[in-house]
Design an enzyme around this catalytic site. Structure first.
Site, PDB file in Angstrom:
ATOM      1  N   SER A 143      10.083  -2.537  -4.598  1.00 34.35           N
ATOM      2  CA  SER A 143       8.324  -2.694  -4.276  1.00 34.35           C
ATOM      3  C   SER A 143       8.967  -1.791  -3.172  1.00 34.35           C
ATOM      4  O   SER A 143       8.962  -2.587  -2.316  1.00 34.35           O
ATOM      5  CB  SER A 143       7.729  -3.556  -4.783  1.00 34.35           C
ATOM      6  OG  SER A 143       6.275  -3.630  -4.245  1.00 34.35           O
ATOM      7  N   TYR A 156       4.469 -12.597  -3.012  1.00 34.07           N
ATOM      8  CA  TYR A 156       5.350 -12.032  -4.251  1.00 34.07           C
ATOM      9  C   TYR A 156       5.733 -10.916  -3.576  1.00 34.07           C
ATOM     10  O   TYR A 156       7.513 -10.321  -3.541  1.00 34.07           O
ATOM     11  CB  TYR A 156       4.352 -11.084  -4.859  1.00 34.07           C
ATOM     12  CG  TYR A 156       4.715  -9.569  -5.694  1.00 34.07           C
ATOM     13  CD1 TYR A 156       5.874  -9.167  -6.322  1.00 34.07           C
ATOM     14  CD2 TYR A 156       5.023  -8.587  -4.573  1.00 34.07           C
ATOM     15  CE1 TYR A 156       6.109  -8.377  -7.387  1.00 34.07           C
ATOM     16  CE2 TYR A 156       5.303  -7.012  -5.574  1.00 34.07           C
ATOM     17  CZ  TYR A 156       5.915  -7.151  -7.186  1.00 34.07           C
ATOM     18  OH  TYR A 156       6.330  -5.997  -7.430  1.00 34.07           O
TER      19      TYR A 156
END
Length: 254
Positions: A143, A156
């Site tokens: 990501s 995250y």
């Protein structure tokens, strides 16, 4: 790319599903895995509809946090098809949008279990099989939060930084053994995960604000990420390993 076999975890929706559609359309036998039988059954039907050149499609209900189940899944693929040429480790969750001091420990633990340990379980047995074959290609889903700091996403981001570390280090370990291991780092993409996050009607967290984070001023779509994954898996990327490819509308160029 025909006569090859690919595994896609989290392959019943979003980026994983689009990747499966593109691979099956190129004649690659595709095994998709996921936690939900209903999603998997629907995705299998859709993917079968585009499969070319005898490509087959399977759905396996599997939880990547269960190492025994992951090993059994990969053993089952090899038992049926004789090999595993490609793997896309896409299964992941994002369940806590806040600063670290306000975060929930149980939610963070769940992300660690899926995003880090789940990836580790998959890579461990994928690599073992590919070593036995002498060849293979793996793409992991990182990501932009795995290569940058991100506000309201510390927990995250920590898990996705781990994905980048596992990807790069394993690529170095096996660079001379016929196995290429890369990652993709998407920006915000219109997936079910993001849609669920945007359902809270938070005026500080909506599609307009998220789009504006990207110089292109829009969200990505799963097909755009899938195209890059397919390229990294293909022989066209034969000199690419240990790379985290940002697909982010210019986010990391700032």
């Amino acid at each position: 790319m025909t006569n090859r076999v690919a595994l896609i975890t989290g392959g019943a929706s979003g980026i994983g599903r689009q990747t499966a559609l593109k691979l099956a359309g190129r004649g690659i036998t595709v095994v998709i895995s996921g936690r939900r039988e209903d999603h998997g059954t629907r995705a299998k039907t859709d993917i079968e509809a585009v499969a070319e050149n005898g490509a087959q499609v399977r759905f396996v209900r599997n939880d990547v946090t269960d190492e025994t189940a992951v090993k059994a899944m990969i053993d089952g693929i090899v038992a049926e098809f004789g090999r595993l040429d490609m793997a896309v480790n896409n299964a992941g969750i994002s369940n806590d949008i806040t600063s670290v001091d306000l975060s929930d420990s149980d939610r963070f633990r769940a992300m660690v279990e899926t995003n880090i340990l789940g990836l580790y379980h998959c890579m461990k047995y994928e690599i073992r099989q590919m070593l036995a074959q002498g060849k293979g290609a793996i793409v992991n889903l990182a990501s932009i939060a795995g290569i940058n700091g991100m506000p309201w996403a510390g927990t995250y981001a920590a898990t996705k930084h781990a994905v980048a570390g596992l990807t790069k280090s394993s690529a170095l370990d096996h660079a001379t053994q016929g196995i290429r291991i890369n990652g993709v780092a998407p920006g915000a993409v219109k997936t079910d995960i993001l849609a669920a996050q945007l359902e809270g009607n938070d005026p500080n967290y909506n599609e307009e604000i998220i789009s504006a984070m990207h110089p292109m001023n829009r969200l990505g779509v799963p097909e755009e990420i899938a195209d890059c994954i397919v390229w990294l898996l293909s022989d066209q990327a034969s000199f690419v390993t240990g790379h985290i490819l940002a697909i982010d509308g210019g986010f990391t160029a700032r």
